[in-house]
Design a protein around this motif. Structure first.
Motif, short mmCIF file in Angstrom:
data_model
loop_
_atom_site.label_atom_id
_atom_site.label_comp_id
_atom_site.label_asym_id
_atom_site.label_seq_id
_atom_site.Cartn_x
_atom_site.Cartn_y
_atom_site.Cartn_z
N TYR A 80 2.00 59.05 -29.53
CA TYR A 80 2.21 57.62 -29.33
C TYR A 80 0.94 56.79 -29.38
O TYR A 80 0.92 55.69 -29.93
CB TYR A 80 2.90 57.37 -27.99
N LEU A 81 -0.12 57.27 -28.76
CA LEU A 81 -1.34 56.47 -28.64
C LEU A 81 -2.44 56.91 -29.61
O LEU A 81 -3.55 56.40 -29.55
CB LEU A 81 -1.86 56.54 -27.20
N GLY A 82 -2.11 57.85 -30.49
CA GLY A 82 -3.10 58.33 -31.45
C GLY A 82 -4.17 59.21 -30.83
O GLY A 82 -5.27 59.35 -31.38
N PHE A 83 -3.86 59.84 -29.70
CA PHE A 83 -4.88 60.61 -28.97
C PHE A 83 -5.07 62.04 -29.51
O PHE A 83 -6.06 62.68 -29.17
CB PHE A 83 -4.51 60.69 -27.49
N ALA A 84 -4.15 62.55 -30.31
CA ALA A 84 -4.23 63.96 -30.71
C ALA A 84 -5.50 64.27 -31.49
O ALA A 84 -5.98 65.41 -31.45
CB ALA A 84 -3.00 64.33 -31.54
N ASP A 85 -6.06 63.27 -32.18
CA ASP A 85 -7.30 63.48 -32.94
C ASP A 85 -8.30 62.38 -32.63
O ASP A 85 -9.11 61.99 -33.47
CB ASP A 85 -6.99 63.53 -34.45
N HIS A 86 -8.27 61.88 -31.40
CA HIS A 86 -9.13 60.76 -31.00
C HIS A 86 -10.56 61.23 -30.75
O HIS A 86 -10.77 62.23 -30.06
CB HIS A 86 -8.56 60.12 -29.73
N PRO A 87 -11.55 60.52 -31.26
CA PRO A 87 -12.94 61.00 -31.12
C PRO A 87 -13.42 61.12 -29.68
O PRO A 87 -14.16 62.05 -29.35
CB PRO A 87 -13.76 59.96 -31.89
N ARG A 88 -13.03 60.20 -28.80
CA ARG A 88 -13.48 60.28 -27.40
C ARG A 88 -12.86 61.49 -26.68
O ARG A 88 -13.51 62.12 -25.86
CB ARG A 88 -13.14 58.99 -26.66
N LYS A 271 2.50 64.63 -25.26
CA LYS A 271 3.00 63.59 -26.16
C LYS A 271 1.98 62.45 -26.21
O LYS A 271 1.01 62.54 -26.95
CB LYS A 271 4.39 63.14 -25.70
N ALA A 272 2.17 61.41 -25.44
CA ALA A 272 1.24 60.27 -25.51
C ALA A 272 -0.19 60.69 -25.19
O ALA A 272 -1.14 60.10 -25.72
CB ALA A 272 1.69 59.17 -24.56
N TRP A 273 -0.36 61.70 -24.33
CA TRP A 273 -1.72 62.02 -23.87
C TRP A 273 -2.45 62.97 -24.81
O TRP A 273 -3.62 63.26 -24.61
CB TRP A 273 -1.67 62.60 -22.45
N GLY A 274 -1.79 63.47 -25.84
CA GLY A 274 -2.48 64.15 -26.92
C GLY A 274 -2.87 65.59 -26.67
O GLY A 274 -3.42 66.24 -27.57
N GLY A 275 -2.62 66.13 -25.48
CA GLY A 275 -3.03 67.50 -25.20
C GLY A 275 -1.85 68.43 -25.03
O GLY A 275 -0.93 68.45 -25.86
N VAL A 276 -1.85 69.18 -23.94
CA VAL A 276 -0.73 70.06 -23.64
C VAL A 276 -0.69 70.26 -22.13
O VAL A 276 -1.72 70.24 -21.46
CB VAL A 276 -0.87 71.42 -24.38
N GLY A 277 0.51 70.44 -21.60
CA GLY A 277 0.66 70.63 -20.16
C GLY A 277 1.79 69.76 -19.62
O GLY A 277 2.41 68.99 -20.35
N GLY A 278 2.08 69.94 -18.35
CA GLY A 278 3.08 69.13 -17.68
C GLY A 278 2.54 68.71 -16.32
O GLY A 278 1.51 69.22 -15.86
#
Length: 424
Positions: A80-88, A271-278
């Motif tokens: 959703y927020l484009g975080f999966a490949d975000h530079p920061r 999902k929105a947070w770009g990583g993995v976990g719950g």
């Protein structure tokens, strides 16, 4: 031979085996072989049109990416927020990797809790405005762990009829009395609670945003009904966290219940947070109970440091840069409005999840194939995932999509919709 000792054929005549193990000659050949079971089940899936063969991304998860060798506009991901490949996020992940290593090396309750795990959980609780938060390994396992750790025999749980499969499976593991209420219907929830009095814990369970239709649970009304009967409200906000509420704090925040100790929120960090976990967040004592009772937490190695770093950076970034949420919702409103203008049925979705109805599954799958040929990656969904006559393509608009991306997708939808007779 010593008990349990393995002997090779050159060491003796007795067959090598563990105590109590029989040889193949001791068991008559009967039943279904593994090969036959696999062949039958795969053939059944193939004949019913339900056999899944995932497409493969050849580039990072972005709004534009490469799938099976083709450059495409990506409307299929939960990024959703484009975080999966975000530079920061990548920078923080690399920093944590170098400082803390590749893995935690143990379950959290033995030797796997690193300082960064607890720091992130405090950060998450502060972000969610809750008394505590605990991170698990996926949104799916979080529902298993929290529902299984919280509910006992004699408790009552009332679940929305369209809740996610992870909720359904999590409830199957409990001995609580289980009842269903009509989708997003506070009046029917009231009826079910009224007709099923309980002396135990009462739990009302709902998705925050429903993943197939993109609609939002009416939490203001559901919580009101739950409180009337002394029930706790449990919200799976997998598709609301990072999307709804101020800075993406979620559906619970959107409706003003983030400080409420009688509302539990769970969700995913993938999902929105770009990583993995719950995660599970809520009452100040919830975290401590789950540390002791949630089986996925107790029996799984802790998250790797790089993932923790990326997630911590994601929470910082969404608060630092308000334009992420603004672009997400600007793109969502534009895409929905234009699909409606073209004549498509989007089922009244009010979130970035935008279903486009094609009716029969065969039509939705064919539309998905044709869209892909036109450079648009959007996946068709049919029965049993959705009702038989409401097969659809589920699109997810993100903050990273440009107007050019969305206009290209709309042009492709117009062509495919007309070719298949879905729109005029």
């Amino acid at each position: 031979m010593e008990s349990g000792r393995f002997i090779t054929p050159t060491q003796g005549k007795e067959t090598s085996r563990l105590p109590g193990m029989t040889t193949t000659t001791d068991v008559p050949a009967s039943g279904v072989s593994l090969s036959e079971r696999l062949r039958q089940d795969l053939a059944g899936l193939r004949e019913s049109g339900l056999l899944i063969s995932p497409r493969v991304l050849d580039a990072p998860q972005r709004a534009r990416t490469r799938v099976d060798g083709r450059e495409v506009v990506n409307l299929a991901s939960n990024n959703y927020l484009g975080f999966a490949d975000h530079p920061r996020l990548k920078e923080r992940a690399a920093q944590y990797l170098q400082q803390w290593g590749v893995g935690a090396g143990a379950v959290r309750t033995i030797a796997g809790t690193l300082r960064i795990h607890e720091d992130f959980e405090r950060q998450l609780a502060d972000f969610k405005h809750t008394g505590s938060a605990l991170v698990l390994h996926s949104g799916f396992s979080t529902n298993q762990g929290v529902l299984g750790g919280l509910l006992r025999e004699g408790d009552l749980v009332v679940s929305d009829e369209l809740n996610h499969a992870s909720i359904i499976d999590g409830l199957r593991l409990t001995k609580a009395t289980k009842k269903i209420y009509k989708h997003a219907d506070p009046a029917d929830l009231d009826r079910v609670l009224r007709e099923n009095p309980s002396e135990g814990l009462k739990l009302v369970v709902t998705d925050g945003v429903f993943s197939m239709d993109g609609d939002v649970a009416p939490l203001d009304k559901l919580v009101e009904v739950a409180r009337r009967y002394g029930a706790v409200t449990y919200v799976d906000d997998a598709h609301g966290s990072g999307v709804m509420g101020e800075a993406g704090r979620g559906t619970v925040h959107h409706f003003g219940f983030e400080y409420a100790d009688d509302v539990i929120q769970v969700g995913t960090l993938s999902k929105a947070w770009g990583g993995v976990g719950g995660y599970a967040a809520g009452h100040p004592d919830l975290r401590e109970l789950l540390i002791n009772r949630a089986r996925p937490y107790l029996f799984s190695t802790a998250q790797p440091p790089a993932v923790v770093g990326a997630l911590a950076a994601a929470l910082d970034e969404v608060q630092r840069d308000p334009s992420l949420m603004e672009r997400l919702w600007d793109n969502t409103r534009f895409f929905k409005a234009e699909l409606g203008r073209l004549g498509f049925d989007t089922l009244g979705s009010v979130t970035p999840i935008t279903p486009v109805v094609f009716g029969e599954a065969s039509a939705a799958f064919e539309a998905s194939r044709r869209l892909f040929d036109l450079g648009i990656f959007a996946v068709g969904l049919g029965f049993p995932t959705v009702p038989r006559d409401l097969a659809r393509i589920r699109n997810i608009v993100t903050a990273e999509h440009t107007r050019d991306d969305l206009e290209q997708a709309l042009s492709a939808y117009q062509q495919v919709g007309r070719d298949l007779g879905v729109i005029a």
